[in-house]
Design a protein around this motif. Structure first.
Motif, PDB file in Angstrom:
ATOM      1  N   GLN A 138       4.412  -1.591  -2.314  1.00 46.12           N
ATOM      2  CA  GLN A 138       4.891  -0.707  -3.374  1.00 46.12           C
ATOM      3  C   GLN A 138       4.983   0.738  -2.888  1.00 46.12           C
ATOM      4  O   GLN A 138       5.939   1.461  -3.234  1.00 46.12           O
ATOM      5  N   ALA A 139       4.013   1.185  -2.085  1.00 46.47           N
ATOM      6  CA  ALA A 139       4.032   2.559  -1.582  1.00 46.47           C
ATOM      7  C   ALA A 139       5.275   2.812  -0.746  1.00 46.47           C
ATOM      8  O   ALA A 139       5.950   3.852  -0.882  1.00 46.47           O
ATOM      9  N   ARG A 140       5.613   1.883   0.126  1.00 50.11           N
ATOM     10  CA  ARG A 140       6.793   2.069   0.985  1.00 50.11           C
ATOM     11  C   ARG A 140       8.081   2.003   0.174  1.00 50.11           C
ATOM     12  O   ARG A 140       9.051   2.691   0.483  1.00 50.11           O
TER      13      ARG A 140
ATOM     14  N   PHE B  92       2.603  13.260  -3.145  1.00 49.90           N
ATOM     15  CA  PHE B  92       1.935  12.688  -1.975  1.00 49.90           C
ATOM     16  C   PHE B  92       2.930  11.913  -1.113  1.00 49.90           C
ATOM     17  O   PHE B  92       3.789  11.175  -1.624  1.00 49.90           O
ATOM     18  N   LYS B  93       2.810  12.103   0.196  1.00 49.79           N
ATOM     19  CA  LYS B  93       3.728  11.464   1.139  1.00 49.79           C
ATOM     20  C   LYS B  93       3.085  10.269   1.849  1.00 49.79           C
ATOM     21  O   LYS B  93       3.811   9.443   2.419  1.00 49.79           O
ATOM     22  N   SER B  94       1.756  10.193   1.842  1.00 51.30           N
ATOM     23  CA  SER B  94       1.062   9.121   2.562  1.00 51.30           C
ATOM     24  C   SER B  94      -0.187   8.682   1.800  1.00 51.30           C
ATOM     25  O   SER B  94      -0.811   9.481   1.099  1.00 51.30           O
ATOM     26  N   ILE B  95      -0.526   7.403   1.982  1.00 53.19           N
ATOM     27  CA  ILE B  95      -1.723   6.821   1.390  1.00 53.19           C
ATOM     28  C   ILE B  95      -2.569   6.235   2.511  1.00 53.19           C
ATOM     29  O   ILE B  95      -2.053   5.547   3.400  1.00 53.19           O
TER      30      ILE B  95
ATOM     31  N   LEU C  49       0.740   3.995  -8.192  1.00 55.56           N
ATOM     32  CA  LEU C  49       1.486   4.539  -7.052  1.00 55.56           C
ATOM     33  C   LEU C  49       2.706   5.343  -7.469  1.00 55.56           C
ATOM     34  O   LEU C  49       3.078   6.319  -6.811  1.00 55.56           O
ATOM     35  N   THR C  50       3.331   4.970  -8.569  1.00 56.28           N
ATOM     36  CA  THR C  50       4.504   5.727  -9.023  1.00 56.28           C
ATOM     37  C   THR C  50       4.119   7.167  -9.356  1.00 56.28           C
ATOM     38  O   THR C  50       4.763   8.125  -8.912  1.00 56.28           O
ATOM     39  N   ASN C  51       3.026   7.343 -10.109  1.00 57.58           N
ATOM     40  CA  ASN C  51       2.558   8.692 -10.447  1.00 57.58           C
ATOM     41  C   ASN C  51       2.077   9.450  -9.213  1.00 57.58           C
ATOM     42  O   ASN C  51       2.262  10.671  -9.110  1.00 57.58           O
TER      43      ASN C  51
ATOM     44  N   GLN D  72     -10.663   3.807  -6.421  1.00 58.83           N
ATOM     45  CA  GLN D  72      -9.718   2.692  -6.347  1.00 58.83           C
ATOM     46  C   GLN D  72      -8.441   2.976  -7.147  1.00 58.83           C
ATOM     47  O   GLN D  72      -8.495   3.449  -8.286  1.00 58.83           O
ATOM     48  N   ILE D  73      -7.297   2.697  -6.525  1.00 62.36           N
ATOM     49  CA  ILE D  73      -6.009   2.850  -7.202  1.00 62.36           C
ATOM     50  C   ILE D  73      -5.407   1.475  -7.464  1.00 62.36           C
ATOM     51  O   ILE D  73      -5.781   0.487  -6.822  1.00 62.36           O
ATOM     52  N   SER D  74      -4.491   1.423  -8.401  1.00 64.91           N
ATOM     53  CA  SER D  74      -3.775   0.188  -8.703  1.00 64.91           C
ATOM     54  C   SER D  74      -2.338   0.311  -8.222  1.00 64.91           C
ATOM     55  O   SER D  74      -1.870   1.398  -7.871  1.00 64.91           O
ATOM     56  N   VAL D  75      -1.627  -0.783  -8.226  1.00 65.35           N
ATOM     57  CA  VAL D  75      -0.212  -0.766  -7.853  1.00 65.35           C
ATOM     58  C   VAL D  75       0.568   0.129  -8.821  1.00 65.35           C
ATOM     59  O   VAL D  75       1.452   0.896  -8.415  1.00 65.35           O
ATOM     60  N   ASP D  76       0.191   0.080 -10.087  1.00 65.91           N
ATOM     61  CA  ASP D  76       0.895   0.891 -11.091  1.00 65.91           C
ATOM     62  C   ASP D  76       0.661   2.383 -10.887  1.00 65.91           C
ATOM     63  O   ASP D  76       1.503   3.204 -11.266  1.00 65.91           O
TER      64      ASP D  76
END
Length: 535
Positions: free
Chosen positions: A56-58, A31-34, A23-25, A17-21
């Protein structure tokens, strides 16, 4: 980054599991896609939604795809969809779920050189269940959620798992009201993820059997879940197949049932449209949940027709496979007053066995005093069907069942007589009480206290007295609140004559009881639920 990222090939990596925070790292790592493989809300309110992560990813210039995969068996089409995403998305790609195992399994399916091999179903263990749970609860209905919440209120450190395959949780007692035009059906349903107690594990899968000798619950996908103590409460199964032809015509041709979420609104639609003709209401052999519900559907329908001046043009018949109108004799005179008011015809020992929806014919079998069976066909404009009901197959065929197919228990302690680390409650329990939500409310406390005492090898402290309640909606605005225990003993909560229809109880039925259910019973709050202690 704080995440454990595992590289599977030149394009794909996986993680938990990832968090919104995070995503920056992740973006800064190239990484180009999630790809999100974890269903929203699977981990409770602390889990970010796919929508929040995608936004956030976009914003960080990455593509985002949501391909949720439930715990357990992964359908072949999910593997195909994952393969397609890997083909279309720019790399490198990071896929995640709760632990990374589902994403890894999807990768295995998508990379198979043998197309036939890729089409198989892959099974993923969602977490390490090598060590047994303290308590496994089979069933996420009223009994399962309620007893889990009560146990966690007493012992927050307990590791409890709830095995439940459904995504939705229903407040079924209100479906009678929906069928009578007195309640919004949308208020009877919530997401299962929203009612699972916060510190319980939800195993989103279907049980297939029990191995009590080895303290295991078997799942349909092949997994086995270990337990130290087991609570059996998967409910009761609606056996529509026992009425020939009915499944093909439910929801059309005037055939309906308040025993299903999607059909209760159809009941009300039919009632409103009928101005003249014949309305049939049925009740199968016991056991059924809420034994008063079949006649409650009749009373509310008749009250509408009476109020609108068309009851005199409608023939109403109530066919019950039983020999009496209601199992507790004290309430029969009050109910008969309403049967007479609505000019309804009662047919005892009459069981619905076949329905021809297209021609609107219902076929009943009845027995006379000598046991002779007679078959009778009835035309109808409305047919309200109460389905026969049986124990779930995986319980009936297990070592835990008694001759009836339900979970064997000591009716006073609700403990299994052969396996002392097993308890049962609710509709799947073989105790001879009425199968109602009110009975469950009392049983929850008995099971919670007795289970914890058994855990410590102490004497079981509480006794269940068979309490059950049936709020009989005899007209729109009045209810006979039938409360009783083993042997039909009256057990009124309030110091009022029990058999008198009251507006106060209508208010309870439509307003108080639903609120207490969602905010009390499912939260482990045991208001007015204290049973008696052993002497």
């Amino acid at each position: 980054m704080g995440l454990e990222i595992k590289r599977l090939d030149e394009k794909l990596s996986v993680t938990g599991q990832i968090s919104v925070d995070d995503l920056t790292n992740i973006a800064e790592s190239g990484f180009k896609s999630i790809i999100c493989n974890r269903p929203d809300f699977e981990g409770g309110e602390n889990q970010p939604t796919s929508e929040q992560l995608e936004q956030q990813a976009r914003a960080l210039g990455m593509e985002f795809a949501y391909l949720p995969v439930r715990l357990g068996s992964i359908p072949a089409e999910r593997g195909e969809a994952f393969h397609k995403l890997l083909t279309e998305l720019p790399g490198p790609v990071l896929a995640f779920c709760g632990s990374g195992k589902r994403a890894t399994a999807l990768h295995t399916m998508s990379k198979s050189d043998d197309e036939a091999a890729r089409m198989h179903q892959s099974t993923v263990d969602a977490c390490n269940w090598g060590n047994a749970f303290d308590v496994v609860v089979v069933g996420g209905g009223s009994a399962g959620i309620g007893v889990t919440a009560s146990l966690l209120r007493r012992r927050p450190a307990l590791r409890i798992a709830i095995i439940e395959p459904n995504d939705k949780h229903y407040y079924q007692p209100a479906w009678t009201l929906v069928g009578g035009g007195a309640y919004d059906v949308n208020q009877t349903v919530r997401r299962m993820a929203d009612v699972i107690p916060e510190h319980a594990e939800w195993i989103h899968a279907e049980a297939s059997g029990f191995d009590p000798a080895n303290n295991l619950v078997k799942l349909v996908d092949g997994r086995k879940i270990g337990y130290r103590q087991l609570v059996v409460c998967p409910g009761i199964r609606l056996a529509w197949e026992k009425i020939a032809g009915v499944e093909e015509t439910l929801g059309e041709n005037g055939v309906t049932s308040n025993y299903r979420y999607d059909l209760a609104p159809y009941t009300w639609s039919l009632v409103q449209k009928l101005k003249q003709g014949k309305a049939l209401f049925t009740q199968p052999p016991m056991p059924i949940k809420c034994a008063g519900a079949p006649q409650k559907a009749m009373y509310l329908s008749c009250d509408h027709w009476l109020t609108n001046g068309c009851l005199s043009d409608i023939e109403v018949e109530f066919h019950t496979a039983g020999a009496v109108l209601f199992g507790v004799a004290d309430f029969v005179p009050s109910l008969m007053d309403y049967v007479d008011r609505y000019h309804a015809k009662l047919s005892f020992n009459s069981n619905l066995v076949r329905v021809d929806g297209r021609n609107r014919i219902a076929c009943f079998e009845s027995k006379d005093a000598d046991g002779n069976v007679r078959t009778e066909e009835k035309q109808f404009d409305i047919l309200h069907v109460t389905p026969p009901q049986v124990a779930p197959d995986f319980l009936r065929d297990s070592p835990l069942a008694d001759a009836s197919g339900f979970c064997k228990v000591n009716e006073k302690t609700l403990q299994h007589p052969d396996y002392h680390n097993v308890f049962a409650l609710g509709d799947a329990c073989a105790s001879p009480n009425a199968k109602t939500a009110a009975a469950i409310r009392k049983q929850i406390v008995v099971v919670a206290e007795n289970l914890l005492a058994s855990k410590e090898d102490e004497e079981l402290p509480l006794v269940y007295d068979g309490y059950g309640a049936c709020p009989l909606t005899v007209e729109k605005g009045k209810v006979v609140l039938a409360e009783f225990g083993f042997g039909g003993r009256l057990m009124p909560t309030f110091p009022l004559k029990p058999a008198v229809p009251r507006k106060l109880y209508w208010f309870f039925k439509t307003t108080v009881f639903p609120w207490l259910y969602w905010h009390g019973m499912l939260k482990g709050r045991e208001w007015l639920a204290s049973p008696r202690k052993k002497h």
